[in-house]
Scaffold this active site. Structure first.
Site, short mmCIF file in Angstrom:
data_model
loop_
_atom_site.label_atom_id
_atom_site.label_comp_id
_atom_site.label_asym_id
_atom_site.label_seq_id
_atom_site.Cartn_x
_atom_site.Cartn_y
_atom_site.Cartn_z
NE ARG A 168 47.16 -14.07 18.05
CZ ARG A 168 46.54 -14.83 18.94
NH1 ARG A 168 45.23 -14.91 18.92
NH2 ARG A 168 47.22 -15.49 19.84
NE ARG A 188 50.26 -18.67 21.11
CZ ARG A 188 49.84 -18.58 19.84
NH1 ARG A 188 50.71 -18.40 18.87
NH2 ARG A 188 48.58 -18.67 19.55
NE ARG A 240 46.97 -18.65 27.94
CZ ARG A 240 46.20 -18.19 26.96
NH1 ARG A 240 45.09 -17.56 27.24
NH2 ARG A 240 46.54 -18.40 25.71
CE LYS A 258 41.88 -20.70 24.58
NZ LYS A 258 42.94 -21.37 23.77
NE ARG A 308 45.13 -17.66 15.42
CZ ARG A 308 44.93 -17.91 16.71
NH1 ARG A 308 43.75 -18.34 17.13
NH2 ARG A 308 45.91 -17.79 17.59
#
Ligand code: ADP
Length: 189
Positions: A136, A147, A91, A16, A130
């Site tokens: 992160r 998630r 969301r 996204k 990632r």
């Protein structure tokens, strides 16, 4: 002219953010990412950041009351008047309803919801990759799983919500950034 008030929906790791940036460059409209804004608030140590941090670290959703306030304030700024790319908001059903109500008060509405579709195994692989590059704090394997399940339970139902509004376009999110961007462009025209 194609849609300029759009929303990118999809599971974590579906791309996204990457695709939102392409749309920003193409249309000259702002990206509105609640994830980026919340991370900014955490980094700046604001009250909102303090309220959001624990949820984010666990991979859970930040409460609607917090997120809706953040998104509404951003959407009310002048640069979002002629269009925007929402990324990671809404969301939940409550967020989607709040967004519709806000846009109605502003005399406008969402024109397109692009839902990026990808299988979970590919997404988990991408997110773990990632995690190594960006570091992160919510990209650990446990948090990724949380998630994913949060996405399936609370966010995936929005696909039907936007299908009923007849603004849904489902786009295959697997492939190169270029390939996916091309599919999105077609979905928006
Ligand atoms: P991703 O889509 O890869 O999970 P985001 O940057 O969009 O990443 O979101 C990171 C975290 O920020 C989420 O796991 C959640 O804790 C919080 N967050 C972002 N947007 C929302 C939202 N609309 N509602 C609730 N929590 C949110």
């Amino acid at each position: 002219m194609g849609a300029r008030r759009m929303l990118l929906l999809g599971p974590p790791g579906a791309g996204k953010g990457t695709q939102a940036l392409r749309l920003v460059a193409k249309f000259g409209i702002p990206q509105i990412s609640t994830g980026d804004m919340l991370r900014g608030a955490v980094a700046a140590g604001t009250e909102i950041g303090r309220r959001a941090q624990g949820y984010m670290d666990r991979g859970e959703l930040v409460p609607d009351s917090v997120v809706i306030g953040v998104a509404e304030e951003r959407l009310s700024q002048g640069d979002a008047e002629s269009g925007f790319v929402l990324d990671g908001f809404p969301r939940t059903a409550a967020q989607a309803e709040a967004l519709d109500a806000l846009l109605e008060r502003m005399g406008t509405k969402l024109e397109r919801c692009v839902a990026l579709v990808a299988d979970e195994d590919s997404l988990v692989t991408r997110l773990l990759g990632r995690a190594q590059i960006e570091g992160r704090s919510d990209d650990s394997e446990d948090t990724i799983r949380t998630r994913m399940s949060v996405y399936h339970e609370q966010t995936a139902p929005l696909i039907d919500y936007y299908r009923k509004q007849e603004i849904l376009a489902e786009v295959d999110g697997l492939g190169s950034v270029e390939e996916v961007a091309k599919r999105i462009e077609e979905a928006l025209s």
